[in-house]
Scaffold this motif. Structure first.
Motif, PDB file in Angstrom:
ATOM      1  N   GLY A 142     -21.166 135.667 -56.144  1.00  0.00           N
ATOM      2  CA  GLY A 142     -22.267 135.579 -55.783  1.00  0.00           C
ATOM      3  C   GLY A 142     -23.105 134.209 -55.800  1.00  0.00           C
ATOM      4  N   LYS A 143     -22.291 133.118 -56.388  1.00  0.00           N
ATOM      5  CA  LYS A 143     -22.629 131.815 -56.665  1.00  0.00           C
ATOM      6  C   LYS A 143     -22.616 130.825 -55.409  1.00  0.00           C
ATOM      7  N   ASP A 144     -22.430 131.236 -54.505  1.00  0.00           N
ATOM      8  CA  ASP A 144     -22.396 130.414 -53.275  1.00  0.00           C
ATOM      9  C   ASP A 144     -22.726 131.187 -52.002  1.00  0.00           C
ATOM     10  N   LYS A 145     -23.216 130.607 -51.051  1.00  0.00           N
ATOM     11  CA  LYS A 145     -23.373 131.162 -49.552  1.00  0.00           C
ATOM     12  C   LYS A 145     -23.210 130.116 -48.685  1.00  0.00           C
ATOM     13  N   THR A 146     -22.381 130.603 -47.761  1.00  0.00           N
ATOM     14  CA  THR A 146     -22.204 129.507 -46.594  1.00  0.00           C
ATOM     15  C   THR A 146     -22.895 130.260 -45.208  1.00  0.00           C
ATOM     16  N   PHE A 147     -23.361 129.051 -44.439  1.00  0.00           N
ATOM     17  CA  PHE A 147     -24.183 129.311 -43.387  1.00  0.00           C
ATOM     18  C   PHE A 147     -23.541 128.675 -42.169  1.00  0.00           C
ATOM     19  N   PRO A 148     -23.565 129.189 -41.119  1.00  0.00           N
ATOM     20  CA  PRO A 148     -22.934 128.642 -39.710  1.00  0.00           C
ATOM     21  C   PRO A 148     -24.072 127.487 -39.553  1.00  0.00           C
ATOM     22  N   ALA A 149     -23.189 126.232 -38.938  1.00  0.00           N
ATOM     23  CA  ALA A 149     -23.847 125.216 -38.355  1.00  0.00           C
ATOM     24  C   ALA A 149     -23.271 124.453 -37.278  1.00  0.00           C
ATOM     25  N   SER A 150     -23.902 123.811 -36.362  1.00  0.00           N
ATOM     26  CA  SER A 150     -23.269 123.071 -35.413  1.00  0.00           C
ATOM     27  C   SER A 150     -23.723 121.531 -35.511  1.00  0.00           C
ATOM     28  N   VAL A 151     -22.788 120.777 -36.186  1.00  0.00           N
ATOM     29  CA  VAL A 151     -22.976 119.267 -36.241  1.00  0.00           C
ATOM     30  C   VAL A 151     -21.876 118.612 -35.545  1.00  0.00           C
ATOM     31  N   GLU A 152     -22.533 118.154 -34.511  1.00  0.00           N
ATOM     32  CA  GLU A 152     -21.747 117.331 -33.539  1.00  0.00           C
ATOM     33  C   GLU A 152     -21.150 115.973 -34.123  1.00  0.00           C
ATOM     34  N   VAL A 153     -19.721 115.924 -34.013  1.00  0.00           N
ATOM     35  CA  VAL A 153     -19.029 114.919 -34.569  1.00  0.00           C
ATOM     36  C   VAL A 153     -19.346 113.763 -33.880  1.00  0.00           C
ATOM     37  N   GLY A 154     -19.380 112.310 -34.761  1.00  0.00           N
ATOM     38  CA  GLY A 154     -19.469 111.133 -33.914  1.00  0.00           C
ATOM     39  C   GLY A 154     -21.029 110.866 -33.642  1.00  0.00           C
ATOM     40  N   LYS A 155     -21.925 111.560 -34.162  1.00  0.00           N
ATOM     41  CA  LYS A 155     -23.337 111.406 -33.899  1.00  0.00           C
ATOM     42  C   LYS A 155     -24.096 111.373 -35.267  1.00  0.00           C
ATOM     43  N   TRP A 156     -25.364 110.693 -35.106  1.00  0.00           N
ATOM     44  CA  TRP A 156     -26.185 110.769 -36.269  1.00  0.00           C
ATOM     45  C   TRP A 156     -26.937 112.119 -36.393  1.00  0.00           C
ATOM     46  N   HIS A 157     -27.298 112.389 -37.652  1.00  0.00           N
ATOM     47  CA  HIS A 157     -27.883 113.805 -38.040  1.00  0.00           C
ATOM     48  C   HIS A 157     -28.773 113.564 -39.155  1.00  0.00           C
ATOM     49  N   ASP A 158     -29.841 114.428 -39.102  1.00  0.00           N
ATOM     50  CA  ASP A 158     -30.741 114.102 -40.223  1.00  0.00           C
ATOM     51  C   ASP A 158     -30.336 115.425 -41.370  1.00  0.00           C
ATOM     52  N   LEU A 159     -30.545 115.114 -42.303  1.00  0.00           N
ATOM     53  CA  LEU A 159     -30.337 116.228 -43.437  1.00  0.00           C
ATOM     54  C   LEU A 159     -31.426 116.202 -44.607  1.00  0.00           C
ATOM     55  N   LEU A 160     -31.913 117.296 -44.893  1.00  0.00           N
ATOM     56  CA  LEU A 160     -32.804 117.310 -45.925  1.00  0.00           C
ATOM     57  C   LEU A 160     -32.575 118.637 -46.909  1.00  0.00           C
ATOM     58  N   VAL A 161     -32.256 118.225 -48.079  1.00  0.00           N
ATOM     59  CA  VAL A 161     -31.764 119.343 -48.998  1.00  0.00           C
ATOM     60  C   VAL A 161     -33.175 119.358 -50.128  1.00  0.00           C
ATOM     61  N   LYS A 162     -33.659 120.558 -50.236  1.00  0.00           N
ATOM     62  CA  LYS A 162     -34.892 120.743 -51.213  1.00  0.00           C
ATOM     63  C   LYS A 162     -34.441 121.430 -52.295  1.00  0.00           C
ATOM     64  N   VAL A 163     -35.193 121.279 -53.524  1.00  0.00           N
ATOM     65  CA  VAL A 163     -34.826 121.945 -54.684  1.00  0.00           C
ATOM     66  C   VAL A 163     -36.196 122.519 -55.100  1.00  0.00           C
ATOM     67  N   GLU A 164     -36.280 123.716 -55.241  1.00  0.00           N
ATOM     68  CA  GLU A 164     -37.430 124.318 -55.797  1.00  0.00           C
ATOM     69  C   GLU A 164     -37.402 125.745 -56.657  1.00  0.00           C
ATOM     70  N   GLY A 165     -37.441 125.399 -58.010  1.00  0.00           N
ATOM     71  CA  GLY A 165     -37.169 126.660 -58.903  1.00  0.00           C
ATOM     72  C   GLY A 165     -35.741 127.011 -58.775  1.00  0.00           C
ATOM     73  N   GLU A 166     -35.401 128.142 -58.412  1.00  0.00           N
ATOM     74  CA  GLU A 166     -34.096 128.640 -58.344  1.00  0.00           C
ATOM     75  C   GLU A 166     -33.445 128.510 -56.938  1.00  0.00           C
ATOM     76  N   GLU A 167     -34.115 128.124 -55.954  1.00  0.00           N
ATOM     77  CA  GLU A 167     -33.879 127.965 -54.672  1.00  0.00           C
ATOM     78  C   GLU A 167     -33.514 126.548 -54.160  1.00  0.00           C
ATOM     79  N   ILE A 168     -32.421 126.575 -53.620  1.00  0.00           N
ATOM     80  CA  ILE A 168     -31.890 125.243 -52.618  1.00  0.00           C
ATOM     81  C   ILE A 168     -32.039 125.505 -51.166  1.00  0.00           C
ATOM     82  N   SER A 169     -32.333 124.620 -50.250  1.00  0.00           N
ATOM     83  CA  SER A 169     -32.396 124.819 -48.966  1.00  0.00           C
ATOM     84  C   SER A 169     -31.883 123.554 -47.994  1.00  0.00           C
ATOM     85  N   ALA A 170     -31.256 123.667 -47.128  1.00  0.00           N
ATOM     86  CA  ALA A 170     -30.674 122.665 -46.276  1.00  0.00           C
ATOM     87  C   ALA A 170     -31.452 122.656 -44.765  1.00  0.00           C
TER      88      ALA A 170
END
Length: 236
Positions: free
Chosen positions: A166-194
């Motif tokens: 239970g130390k990881d979790k994988t989420f489906p995503a659609s990241v088009e190759v060859g194009k720029w994307h924005d990423l934000l990773v937030k950390v608050e307490g015991e939670e990380i979000s993308a």
């Protein structure tokens, strides 16, 4: 054009408002040139592992106002591009591009002063063209006793096996190759979000994420990735 792209990073989601993310403690748009082309020279406080893991061969290149990261054929480890920082809760925002379906970009949060884990690894967010993996490394597979047992190919104890679950979790995503994307990773307490391109991909809670001091950001690349407009915020 670069200014318009930067504005997109600042406005792609309301979560990027300064009031939500805290104090901006670092930023880099890579609008500079290197003095030579033989060795890594990222500047602005960035470090790399090319000297120790790639026989000194160049693996980081600044060009066209971005940072290109690529693993050298002689490397015995993925590329690690590091930036010192310090926060308990905070966020990292950046623009990125994956140029091949096998490419990936990891944001690894570390504390080299914490000796109970291998190489200071605390937790990570790893983006591929098809998924985002959020992972607690501190209480999972980078816990020093677990890491040492696995490296020595020794069987894990029942407690160690349980700690790995239970130390990881994988989420489906659609990241088009060859194009720029924005990423934000937030950390608050015991939670990380993308969040990618303004859409929350997933969040994950685990004890290791609440480590009191995140002191180092590692951009982890096992093949190739391009990065631009990096920002780090500290909420507390």
């Amino acid at each position: 054009m670069k200014r318009l792209l930067l504005l997109s990073l600042l406005t792609f989601t309301p979560a990027l408002h300064a009031d939500d993310l805290g104090e901006l403690i670092f930023q880099d748009d890579f609008e500079r040139t290197e003095s030579q082309e033989q060795k890594d020279e990222p500047g602005n406080g960035w470090g790399t592992n090319s000297k120790t893991r790639a026989k000194g061969n160049k693996q980081v290149d600044l060009r066209d106002g971005a940072m290109f990261i690529y693993i050298h054929a002689e490397a015995d480890h993925g590329v690690s591009v590091t930036q010192p920082m310090q926060f308990t809760d905070g966020a990292v925002g950046l623009r990125f591009m994956l140029e091949h379906p096998q490419d990936s970009l990891g944001l690894n949060f570390a504390d080299l002063e914490f000796k109970e884990v291998h190489a200071g690894h605390l937790f990570a967010a790893t983006v591929t063209p098809k998924s985002v993996k959020l992972q607690d490394l501190k209480t999972g597979n980078m816990r020093l006793d677990i890491r040492e047992a696995r490296t020595a190919k020794k069987p894990l104890t029942a407690e160690q096996e349980a700690a790995m679950k239970g130390k990881d979790k994988t989420f489906p995503a659609s990241v088009e190759v060859g194009k720029w994307h924005d990423l934000l990773v937030k950390v608050e307490g015991e939670e990380i979000s993308a969040t990618i391109d303004g859409k929350l991909v997933g969040s994950f809670k685990s004890p290791g994420i609440a480590h009191p001091t995140k002191r180092l950001l590692r951009l982890a690349v096992n093949r190739n990735a391009v990065v631009d407009d990096v920002k780090i915020w500290r909420k507390k």
